[in-house]
Design an enzyme around this catalytic site. Sequence first.
Site, PDB file in Angstrom:
ATOM      1  N   LEU B 137       0.813  -1.211   0.000  1.00 40.62           N
ATOM      2  CA  LEU B 137       0.000   0.000   0.000  1.00 40.62           C
ATOM      3  C   LEU B 137       0.848   1.264   0.000  1.00 40.62           C
ATOM      4  O   LEU B 137       0.499   2.274  -0.625  1.00 40.62           O
ATOM      5  CB  LEU B 137      -0.928  -0.020   1.226  1.00 40.62           C
ATOM      6  CG  LEU B 137      -2.383   0.380   0.962  1.00 40.62           C
ATOM      7  CD1 LEU B 137      -2.953  -0.316  -0.254  1.00 40.62           C
ATOM      8  CD2 LEU B 137      -3.233   0.064   2.183  1.00 40.62           C
ATOM      9  N   CYS B 138       1.984   1.240   0.702  1.00 41.82           N
ATOM     10  CA  CYS B 138       2.808   2.441   0.793  1.00 41.82           C
ATOM     11  C   CYS B 138       3.410   2.780  -0.562  1.00 41.82           C
ATOM     12  O   CYS B 138       3.584   3.953  -0.902  1.00 41.82           O
ATOM     13  CB  CYS B 138       3.902   2.288   1.842  1.00 41.82           C
ATOM     14  SG  CYS B 138       4.890   0.813   1.636  1.00 41.82           S
TER      15      CYS B 138
END
Lengths: 335, 376
Positions: B137-138
């Site tokens: 996600l990052c």
Amino acid sequence: MDGEELTEQETALYDRQIRVWGVDAQRRLSKAHILVSGMKGTVVEFCKNIVLAGVGSLTLVDDRLVTEEALSANFLIPADESVYDGKSIAELCCDSLKDFNPMVRVSVERGDLTSFGGDFYNKFDVVVVSCCSLAAKKLINEKCRKLSKRVAFYTVDCRDSCGEIFVDLQNYAYSKKKLDETVECRLQYPSFEEAIAVPWRALPRKVSKLYFAMRVIERFEQVEGRNPGETSIADLPGVLKLRKELCEAHSLNESQIPDALLERLVTATREFPPVCAVIGGILGQEVIKAISCKGEPLKNFFFFDAMDGKGIIEDITKPVHLKPSSFGERGVISL
Amino acid sequence: MDRIEVSNLNRQFLFRLQDVGKPKAEVAAKRVMERVSGVNIVPHFCRIEDKDLDFYNDFSIIVLGLDSIEARSYINAVACSFLEYDSEENPQEETIKPMVDGGTEGFKGHARVIMPGVTPCFECTIWLFPPQVKFPLCTLAETPRTAAHCIEYAHLIKWDEVHSGKTFDPDDPEHMKWVYSEAVKRAELFGIPGVTYSLTQGVVKNIIPAIASTNAIISAACALETLKIASGCSKTLSNYLTYNGVEGLHTKVTEFARDKDCLVCGPGVLIELDTSVTLQKFIDLLEEHPKLLISKASVTHRGKSLYMQAPPVLEEMTRSNLSLPLFDIMDKTAKDIVHVTGTTINKGTKTSCLRKLRVVFKGIDGVTDMDTAGGA
């Protein structure tokens, strides 16, 4: 590059394969003209694959009428006899193939391929022959080679549950992906006649036994004046005798061409649909590669045996230098 | 359970343009029966999990052309659930349900023969599959590097921010166009090339590129093996064939070995119980068991449903069994095989699963307390 864009219909239909080989390759396919002769199971599979892929045109040659044997391996012939109407196998297959992809121009040519001249062969980019006599294979290959444009030539044959593909792309340039960059490569192919003239002794010891077995039976049919594929178990003694002669001429040990293998190939005349599909699939992909000039093509023989499911590629090319020890031995060496 | 789409027609040659929208199983069955006389094909337009074990047990051979690891895992567990072992821990031949599995992607494909208990099953060789692509996600939120990152940002993050509540529909061209334009904006922001509408569709829908020739080769290999098993005419592929036409032409047959401790094709996870344990308690135990972690379990014994979570009619009929001792409803046998189906979490996603369990009741005549070290 060729100017025409693909139509919206083509883009939607060919989406999944454009993601594999790209738009340029698809455009080249749509301009390619293929000639195919000998509509048995393997060739029928091949036709299905290239028609689905969206080639420009496909011309079929096979004047034979439908037999029960043909029905057992040719899924393009409809089961309903009432539509046969005296049509040849090529004509019936043509009707079915048009159904598979209406965007491909499928047609039939009647007559003896060996009698057609350079003008005829010049219309095509790819020629595939099957169930063809040794003499016809050599003749058609030569006609293709004499043309100024390059016409790719393939032979394909299945006997029992084995198959053989031969490829002649003459002088061939193609692009290959190496890590992150694209590399230009070049290959030089021998003609069928040149390839099979390579002395058997000059070949590596591990060469597929199928190569030799196919050559023996091919020569047997020629000597006996048989139609291709018309052998039976009754011919086995004659085939074994011919094997002995050829092995002596080539100074090859007869055990390199096992009795059991020859018996299999000579006895079974019925084709085996899964083998047809494997060979037809591989041939289809080879032709697509040759038309798109993308990807390393097969050089120059491919063998498949359903017993072990193994596929083998053999490079049967005249060696540049002959070892001195190959001279002075008995028998005829033809180059 | 699939219906025919236009993009199928470049390779699925049993279908025509006029068949688009119809169920694949029904059209395929009809076309083949039209051409081949004497063959009988019964289409089933449904999910593979919708059929019960008895349905699958009726067949002599199961042949697979599935499109996901999860689906293969499920059917593999079904076929392996029929397998029984004798007292010498050898598979009993008449309980072996052969499977033939094939799969393709572009120029690559595989075909394999699975004889439960003899050759490795699907779970035994699950390590063969590369880890599924899932971007952190990052990376999507802060540091995209590729066109796919930009697309997934628009698809998984930006969509919800702007359309909170509305579900993204990959088959809606307006939704797809929105994701595409947002992906382009993000790519421009980070100076990343390569975002196209085609790539957007491919990433969002996880499109697998496919061509007719690879499919012909692999399906033929599967047909060949199925014919060999059905007729006994020759020994089968042993046991995994790979085909790779990416660079030239490469095929190989590898003989993989079974995982002796496989949870699926092995003799079954051992569960020791007191005769007083109720069916409800047993079902609760399954949720906690470290090798199983199955929730909402349904239990069958020798074809009889002990408890079914669904459909409501069956749930109601079997609910009364929950308070009964398992030993009693298993006909008071000292030890036997039960099958449980339910859901489990696999690498963060919920998947259906089916497991074979060896239930042994403690303290029954002839069965001494087993060493727990060798058990569950």
